[in-house]
Design a protein around this motif. Sequence first.
Motif, PDB file in Angstrom:
ATOM      1  N   GLY A   1      26.130  35.501 -23.288  1.00  0.00           N
ATOM      2  CA  GLY A   1      25.964  34.249 -23.959  1.00  0.00           C
ATOM      3  C   GLY A   1      25.295  34.734 -25.163  1.00  0.00           C
ATOM      4  N   PRO A   2      25.198  33.703 -26.294  1.00  0.00           N
ATOM      5  CA  PRO A   2      24.462  34.037 -27.434  1.00  0.00           C
ATOM      6  C   PRO A   2      22.933  34.171 -27.101  1.00  0.00           C
ATOM      7  N   ALA A   3      22.141  34.603 -28.325  1.00  0.00           N
ATOM      8  CA  ALA A   3      20.757  34.732 -28.064  1.00  0.00           C
ATOM      9  C   ALA A   3      20.172  33.360 -28.205  1.00  0.00           C
ATOM     10  N   PRO A   4      19.120  33.032 -27.390  1.00  0.00           N
ATOM     11  CA  PRO A   4      18.618  31.678 -27.337  1.00  0.00           C
ATOM     12  C   PRO A   4      17.732  31.236 -28.478  1.00  0.00           C
TER      13      PRO A   4
ATOM     14  N   TYR B   1      16.963  39.957 -27.688  1.00  0.00           N
ATOM     15  CA  TYR B   1      17.747  39.580 -26.520  1.00  0.00           C
ATOM     16  C   TYR B   1      19.163  40.238 -26.705  1.00  0.00           C
ATOM     17  N   ALA B   2      19.674  40.094 -25.466  1.00  0.00           N
ATOM     18  CA  ALA B   2      20.841  41.147 -25.257  1.00  0.00           C
ATOM     19  C   ALA B   2      21.957  40.681 -26.323  1.00  0.00           C
ATOM     20  N   ALA B   3      22.177  39.453 -26.545  1.00  0.00           N
ATOM     21  CA  ALA B   3      23.069  38.961 -27.660  1.00  0.00           C
ATOM     22  C   ALA B   3      22.880  39.639 -28.800  1.00  0.00           C
ATOM     23  N   ASP B   4      21.506  39.829 -29.342  1.00  0.00           N
ATOM     24  CA  ASP B   4      21.289  40.404 -30.542  1.00  0.00           C
ATOM     25  C   ASP B   4      21.793  41.970 -30.613  1.00  0.00           C
TER      26      ASP B   4
END
Lengths: 341, 280
Positions: free
Chosen positions: B125-128, A34-37
């Motif tokens: 936002g954070p990874a889900p 994911y982008a947040a990772d």
Amino acid sequence: MNPIRIWTLSRVRFWVQLLFFVVTVYGGIVVGPYAADKITTALPALSCTYDRQNSAWCVLRPFQHQTSHQIGDGLAKTGTLSWELVRPLGWSLVIFMGFFLVLNKGFCGWVCPLGAFQEFLYGVGRRFHLISRRVPESWLGRLRAVKWVMLLGVVFGLPLLAGLGWLPGAASEAWCRICPSRILTTLLTADAEQMALAMGDHGDILLGVIGNGLFGFMLTAAFVVRQPFCRICPMLALHAIFRRLAPLRLVKHPSPRCGKCRNCHAACPMEIPEVALPDPQQVFHDDCTLCGRCVEFCPADRVLHLRWGPVTLYRSSAARFRVRSRLELADGSQRRLHSSL
Amino acid sequence: MVMGAMAVIGWGVVGLLMLMSSVLTAEAKASGEDWTPYPRLRKEVKGRSLVRIIPVGTTASTVLLYPSSFGRDPTVTPVTLPVTAEGAAVMVHNGIGNYHWIAVTEEQEERALTLATVHHFGMPGPAPSVMLAQPKSRLEIIPEPLPREFSTYRAQERWVFRVRLDQRDLPHHPVTLLAPHHPKQNLSTDPDGRVQVTLPEFPQAALQQPAPGARPRRPVQPFQLAVEAHVGPHHLITVFQHEYAPPPMTNRHPLLGWGVTGLGMVAGLQLWRGRKEQQS
Ligand code: SF4
Ligand code: SF4
């Protein structure tokens, strides 16, 4: 064995580039999908978002999306440019700056997978004694202008027009459609989709032809011309805008020999003639990637310096130059350099 | 004689009715309306931060929303949205995260049905991963992982889902894949409770060109993964619904791509010719 011989700056840089190549192309396997990772979604280097295994995202794709879908779309709907519309772009720029302030243009010389790949190809060309071509200095002015056209016209201009509805949808990420990193990094992860020509509307086909043609040209040209794509890369122009704000830089205390031996110019992968001039103001040029080769190949003590703020990280030295030039010519060839000094 | 004529007419009428019904069924199949026996969730994206969720075929009066920070931030709890008189729950991005798990539940005596999907707001936002792993119903289908941002499920790609019952992996359990224009597929979880799902082919009928002047949009089709379990007197049903796009090479020409690249390479090769430059 002489430790200087083992750990030349170029050798250290080679391993750093290799490490970042693996990290930027395949690091998603470790950090997550994911982008947040990702390490960041606004990296100042071409770590491509199309590569499903990458660990960081190049800032140019969010820039295009925000310009097109946020600003262009919003302007078309409301007719006014509000803070709400530009805020996402502003945030991407802030994150970009957070990284950029650490390494400055060193993201090109040390981190970018596409920059490293072109250097690798040129190294192979040297090993097989292929012809080496330099861009004629008379062309430099026009060639240098192209990267600004790419940044202002293709990264921001065309997506804005697409967002306003004046150009087909393909133009909303016009730069990505022609970026060689998209094809290279996806191919390296066994994904041939980006190599196949998009056959949607005219915009799709036109940008696809330019992109694939440019990628093919870069593949073969890089064996005989240094960093053929970097010369026109919009990231280089983006870095150039902010380069005076970051502490890492190239500094010159000119010696009377400056402008005569031109070893630094011969060593520079971006072939920047200004680096050889005695004028210290011109040495840290728009096109410099802070690779440090000019410092390594300067045969005079304490003339060229790689500095991070007040701290000198590396400086030219006659002793180091002697060892270094036994291994490689300034232009990258593996032969002894006949220095005039 | 009369009896014989009546029998012929009778069978003729029956035959005609059967023919009509098969034509109608085929039409319904072609339009993909009867592709699932379960309720569905329709999404109407009304902008970057507003989505209408329309539950179809269920009496559920509320929709539960789990933001992507659910499970990471103890202050974040699921949000209950009422289904309005127009039959839709209005979901406004509240500034918390990007991925949102959307669920409706329907309980009738011993039967409990959970229908879930995911919506991604194009916001930071954070990874889900943590949110997905949080227990949300007794019987669960958990995507491992979801398609990342800028991406989606695509036809003929293989994706992994985890099936859990009361927070324990459910091995060797039947799972059904449903999609319009395709017969249902019976799959099964492996010993670890994972099921590998290869999404079906993208129906040609759904590959329409956008209307002249309209923005091109990626065509998508819905699919559902369903799992059922009987625990004591309880009949649990969980359905995960999402959408999938045409396969990677749709509207792309590999040979032309390689050909144009080859031309570029030939142009670059021109630089290899000529005299070797004088070394410094
Ligand atoms: S295609 Fe190029 S510009 Fe676009 S995301 Fe990939 S590396 Fe960045
Ligand atoms: S100029 Fe070269 S090294 Fe820098 S981002 Fe572009 S391709 Fe990479």
